[in-house]
Design a protein around this motif. Structure first.
Motif, PDB file in Angstrom:
ATOM      1  N   UNK A   1     -42.185 -25.355  16.241  1.00 24.65           N
ATOM      2  CA  UNK A   1     -43.324 -25.244  15.323  1.00 24.65           C
ATOM      3  C   UNK A   1     -42.535 -25.492  13.887  1.00 24.65           C
ATOM      4  N   UNK A   2     -43.603 -25.710  12.833  1.00 27.19           N
ATOM      5  CA  UNK A   2     -43.107 -26.138  11.741  1.00 27.19           C
ATOM      6  C   UNK A   2     -42.280 -25.148  10.702  1.00 27.19           C
ATOM      7  N   UNK A   3     -42.808 -24.122  10.797  1.00 27.57           N
ATOM      8  CA  UNK A   3     -42.577 -23.105   9.863  1.00 27.57           C
ATOM      9  C   UNK A   3     -42.806 -23.608   8.428  1.00 27.57           C
ATOM     10  N   UNK A   4     -42.067 -23.537   7.505  1.00 26.06           N
ATOM     11  CA  UNK A   4     -42.476 -24.065   6.111  1.00 26.06           C
ATOM     12  C   UNK A   4     -41.801 -25.522   5.939  1.00 26.06           C
ATOM     13  N   UNK A   5     -41.654 -26.050   7.120  1.00 27.76           N
ATOM     14  CA  UNK A   5     -41.016 -27.636   7.093  1.00 27.76           C
ATOM     15  C   UNK A   5     -42.168 -28.570   7.155  1.00 27.76           C
ATOM     16  N   UNK A   6     -41.891 -29.747   6.574  1.00 31.63           N
ATOM     17  CA  UNK A   6     -42.879 -30.783   6.824  1.00 31.63           C
ATOM     18  C   UNK A   6     -42.251 -32.066   6.936  1.00 31.63           C
ATOM     19  N   UNK A   7     -43.217 -33.257   7.171  1.00 37.24           N
ATOM     20  CA  UNK A   7     -42.560 -34.586   7.265  1.00 37.24           C
ATOM     21  C   UNK A   7     -41.737 -35.006   6.098  1.00 37.24           C
TER      22      UNK A   7
ATOM     23  N   UNK B   1     -26.666 -27.940  10.569  1.00 34.31           N
ATOM     24  CA  UNK B   1     -25.750 -26.834  10.810  1.00 34.31           C
ATOM     25  C   UNK B   1     -25.219 -26.335  11.952  1.00 34.31           C
ATOM     26  N   UNK B   2     -26.050 -26.995  13.042  1.00 36.92           N
ATOM     27  CA  UNK B   2     -25.505 -26.832  14.279  1.00 36.92           C
ATOM     28  C   UNK B   2     -26.408 -27.634  15.275  1.00 36.92           C
TER      29      UNK B   2
ATOM     30  N   UNK C   1     -31.133 -26.740  11.603  1.00 34.45           N
ATOM     31  CA  UNK C   1     -31.214 -27.504  10.095  1.00 34.45           C
ATOM     32  C   UNK C   1     -31.425 -26.645   9.186  1.00 34.45           C
ATOM     33  N   UNK C   2     -30.796 -26.643   7.704  1.00 31.21           N
ATOM     34  CA  UNK C   2     -31.048 -26.081   6.809  1.00 31.21           C
ATOM     35  C   UNK C   2     -31.943 -26.952   5.831  1.00 31.21           C
ATOM     36  N   UNK C   3     -33.196 -26.578   5.788  1.00 26.37           N
ATOM     37  CA  UNK C   3     -34.015 -27.333   4.911  1.00 26.37           C
ATOM     38  C   UNK C   3     -34.245 -26.557   3.706  1.00 26.37           C
TER      39      UNK C   3
ATOM     40  N   UNK D   1     -36.899 -24.240   4.361  1.00 24.40           N
ATOM     41  CA  UNK D   1     -36.681 -23.033   5.393  1.00 24.40           C
ATOM     42  C   UNK D   1     -35.282 -23.097   5.792  1.00 24.40           C
ATOM     43  N   UNK D   2     -34.109 -22.442   5.664  1.00 26.76           N
ATOM     44  CA  UNK D   2     -32.900 -22.553   6.297  1.00 26.76           C
ATOM     45  C   UNK D   2     -32.942 -21.780   7.826  1.00 26.76           C
ATOM     46  N   UNK D   3     -32.106 -22.499   8.571  1.00 30.23           N
ATOM     47  CA  UNK D   3     -31.888 -22.146   9.920  1.00 30.23           C
ATOM     48  C   UNK D   3     -33.207 -22.576  10.821  1.00 30.23           C
TER      49      UNK D   3
END
Length: 149
Positions: A37-43, A50-51, A59-61, A64-66
């Protein structure tokens, strides 16, 4: 014969298996809904790996981190002056404008508006320099811009 996908246009799909910690990445435009899912992330989100474990990447965006996703769902965002594709395939010489969703550009508007169309002069990391008719050497962020056909 393999079908051609959107990812092939940017030439980035072959880069995914070489993801390293610290790489700048974004979710591919061809992904409708990421597996986790997206969480707070977008295109438009650009984050740092980070891993990487098997087919899973963390990914740390800024939003949204992690964030966890599949390696196949993301693509590298790399500087065009290295000869690699950038976010949304922006390259030096492309005509661009500010995305309509951007209300407050990180480096300000200057004389530029949403209606301004300019040419990318330089891309370095997440920053780019654009020559607009209203203002030359305007500095912006790659993720704030979109290509104009």
């Amino acid at each position: 014969m393999e079908p051609v996908t959107d990812d092939d246009e940017c030439g980035s799909s072959t880069l995914n298996s070489n993801l390293k910690i610290g790489d700048k990445v974004c979710v591919k435009s061809s992904v409708k809904t990421p597996k986790y899912l997206w969480g707070s992330v977008n295109y438009k989100s650009i984050g740092s790996v980070i891993n990487v474990q098997g087919e899973t990447v963390t990914v740390d965006f800024p939003e949204q981190e992690g964030w966890i996703g599949e390696v196949s769902e993301i693509e590298l965002v790399v500087s065009a002056d290295l000869g690699f594709p950038t976010h949304n395939c922006l390259k030096i010489g492309n005509r661009v404008r500010m995305r309509s969703s951007v209300k407050d550009p990180k480096h300000g508007w200057g004389s530029v508006t949403h209606n301004s169309i300019g040419v990318i002069k330089k891309i370095q990391g997440d920053s780019l320099t654009v020559d607009f008719p209203e203002q030359t050497d305007w500095t912006g962020i790659v993720s704030e811009m979109e290509a104009v056909p």
